[in-house]
Scaffold this motif. Structure first.
Motif, PDB file in Angstrom:
ATOM      1  N   SER A   3      30.712  47.348  10.665  1.00  0.00           N
ATOM      2  CA  SER A   3      31.711  48.363  10.438  1.00  0.00           C
ATOM      3  C   SER A   3      32.889  48.246  11.769  1.00  0.00           C
ATOM      4  N   LYS A   5      32.526  49.209  14.775  1.00  0.00           N
ATOM      5  CA  LYS A   5      32.492  50.402  15.334  1.00  0.00           C
ATOM      6  C   LYS A   5      31.197  50.495  16.069  1.00  0.00           C
ATOM      7  N   ASN A   9      31.958  55.499  19.394  1.00  0.00           N
ATOM      8  CA  ASN A   9      33.466  55.922  19.019  1.00  0.00           C
ATOM      9  C   ASN A   9      33.229  57.170  18.992  1.00  0.00           C
ATOM     10  N   MET A  18      27.161  57.308  13.209  1.00  0.00           N
ATOM     11  CA  MET A  18      27.603  55.905  12.130  1.00  0.00           C
ATOM     12  C   MET A  18      26.755  55.832  10.938  1.00  0.00           C
ATOM     13  N   ASP A  35      34.486  46.259   8.669  1.00  0.00           N
ATOM     14  CA  ASP A  35      35.136  45.401   9.895  1.00  0.00           C
ATOM     15  C   ASP A  35      36.508  44.770   9.041  1.00  0.00           C
TER      16      ASP A  35
END
Length: 80
Positions: A3, A5, A9, A18, A35
């Motif tokens: 991702s 992240k 985050n 997440m 991503d």
């Protein structure tokens, strides 16, 4: 990793984690949570990005079930 992240985050907080972020997109919208680097590089060389992300994220979700008894065994992870 997929991702782009981190669990810390600013998007995540309270009950929105997440895992819930990925789960909300799986399987129909995996490209929405991927991503951008993966998308750019995978699509450029004709790699089936959505198909692979769907499979990989499924394993990740199944390995991160809240209850340990519901998680995939490592022998199953390897097979997948």
């Amino acid at each position: 990793m997929f991702s782009g992240k981190r669990p810390t985050n600013e998007l995540f907080g309270g009950n929105f984690t997440m895992r819930s972020y990925i789960k909300s997109a799986w399987p129909e919208r995996v490209l929405d949570v991927a991503d951008k680097w993966i998308l750019q590089n995978g699509l450029r060389i004709g790699f089936p990005v959505a198909e692979c992300l769907t499979l990989v994220l499924d394993v990740g979700l199944r390995c991160s079930e809240e209850s340990p008894t519901n998680r995939l065994a490592m022998s199953e992870v390897v097979k997948k």
